[in-house]
Write a protein that holds these residues in place. Structure first.
Motif, PDB file in Angstrom:
ATOM      1  N   ILE A   6       9.193  -0.960  -5.588  1.00  0.00           N
ATOM      2  CA  ILE A   6       8.373  -1.912  -4.840  1.00  0.00           C
ATOM      3  C   ILE A   6       9.191  -3.170  -4.628  1.00  0.00           C
ATOM      4  O   ILE A   6       9.759  -3.724  -5.562  1.00  0.00           O
ATOM      5  N   GLY A   8       7.891  -5.885  -2.615  1.00  0.00           N
ATOM      6  CA  GLY A   8       6.981  -7.019  -2.570  1.00  0.00           C
ATOM      7  C   GLY A   8       5.560  -6.577  -2.313  1.00  0.00           C
ATOM      8  O   GLY A   8       5.324  -5.489  -1.792  1.00  0.00           O
ATOM      9  N   VAL A   9       4.640  -7.440  -2.689  1.00  0.00           N
ATOM     10  CA  VAL A   9       3.220  -7.224  -2.436  1.00  0.00           C
ATOM     11  C   VAL A   9       2.687  -8.513  -1.830  1.00  0.00           C
ATOM     12  O   VAL A   9       2.912  -9.593  -2.372  1.00  0.00           O
ATOM     13  N   GLU A  10       2.039  -8.414  -0.699  1.00  0.00           N
ATOM     14  CA  GLU A  10       1.543  -9.594  -0.002  1.00  0.00           C
ATOM     15  C   GLU A  10       0.111  -9.376   0.449  1.00  0.00           C
ATOM     16  O   GLU A  10      -0.262  -8.272   0.817  1.00  0.00           O
ATOM     17  N   LYS A  11      -0.668 -10.439   0.427  1.00  0.00           N
ATOM     18  CA  LYS A  11      -2.008 -10.424   1.009  1.00  0.00           C
ATOM     19  C   LYS A  11      -1.838 -10.720   2.494  1.00  0.00           C
ATOM     20  O   LYS A  11      -1.170 -11.684   2.868  1.00  0.00           O
ATOM     21  N   GLY A  44       2.211   5.735  -1.201  1.00  0.00           N
ATOM     22  CA  GLY A  44       2.812   4.727  -0.335  1.00  0.00           C
ATOM     23  C   GLY A  44       3.188   5.286   1.020  1.00  0.00           C
ATOM     24  O   GLY A  44       2.968   6.456   1.309  1.00  0.00           O
ATOM     25  N   LYS A  61       7.407  -9.694   4.316  1.00  0.00           N
ATOM     26  CA  LYS A  61       6.488 -10.832   4.383  1.00  0.00           C
ATOM     27  C   LYS A  61       5.487 -10.650   5.515  1.00  0.00           C
ATOM     28  O   LYS A  61       5.816 -10.075   6.549  1.00  0.00           O
TER      29      LYS A  61
END
Length: 136
Positions: A6, A8-11, A44, A61
């Motif tokens: 992984i 990154g994890v973004e809202k 995923g 992003k």
């Protein structure tokens, strides 16, 4: 699969696109509608096939209309681009050149710069005033 990780994890919001930037300076925007929702235990979804041409993923992003991008290299060079300059491509596409980097230099990260006057929210949804905010 083995070796995947992984990055990154973004809202994200409905109007955002996914910005992907690689170590070798390639990048693309992907419409979030190209991803299908996955339930618990999902494996995923591929958004870029990593190769010698692309290098590893440096940044992922959310990018909204009007945002700018600051690309940062390992040598400390920073390049600012407008979000509209990045091509909107499909998930299988490898990306287009955003910045030229020569070995041993690589892209290490990217930051999103929102237009002045916007109020950004943190995880607790507390307002963070910007320069144009008036104090009461």
């Amino acid at each position: 699969s083995s070796g995947d990780e992984i990055v990154g994890v973004e809202k994200v919001s409905d109007e955002a696109k996914l910005l992907v930037v690689t170590e070798r300076g390639l990048g693309k925007k992907i419409d979030l509608n190209e991803f299908s929702p996955k339930g618990r235990g999902g494996k995923g979804q591929i958004y870029l096939k990593v190769s010698d041409r692309t290098g590893e993923i440096a940044a992922v992003k959310p990018l909204k209309e009007g945002d700018s991008i600051l690309i940062i290299t390992s040598s400390g060079t920073m390049i600012r681009l407008e979000g509209e300059e990045v091509s909107l491509l499909g998930r299988p596409a490898g990306g287009t050149k955003l910045v030229s980097v020569a070995e041993p230099d690589i892209v290490v990260d990217a930051a999103i710069i929102s237009p002045l006057g916007d109020v950004e929210k943190n995880d607790s949804d507390a307002e963070i005033p910007t320069e144009n905010s008036s104090e009461e």
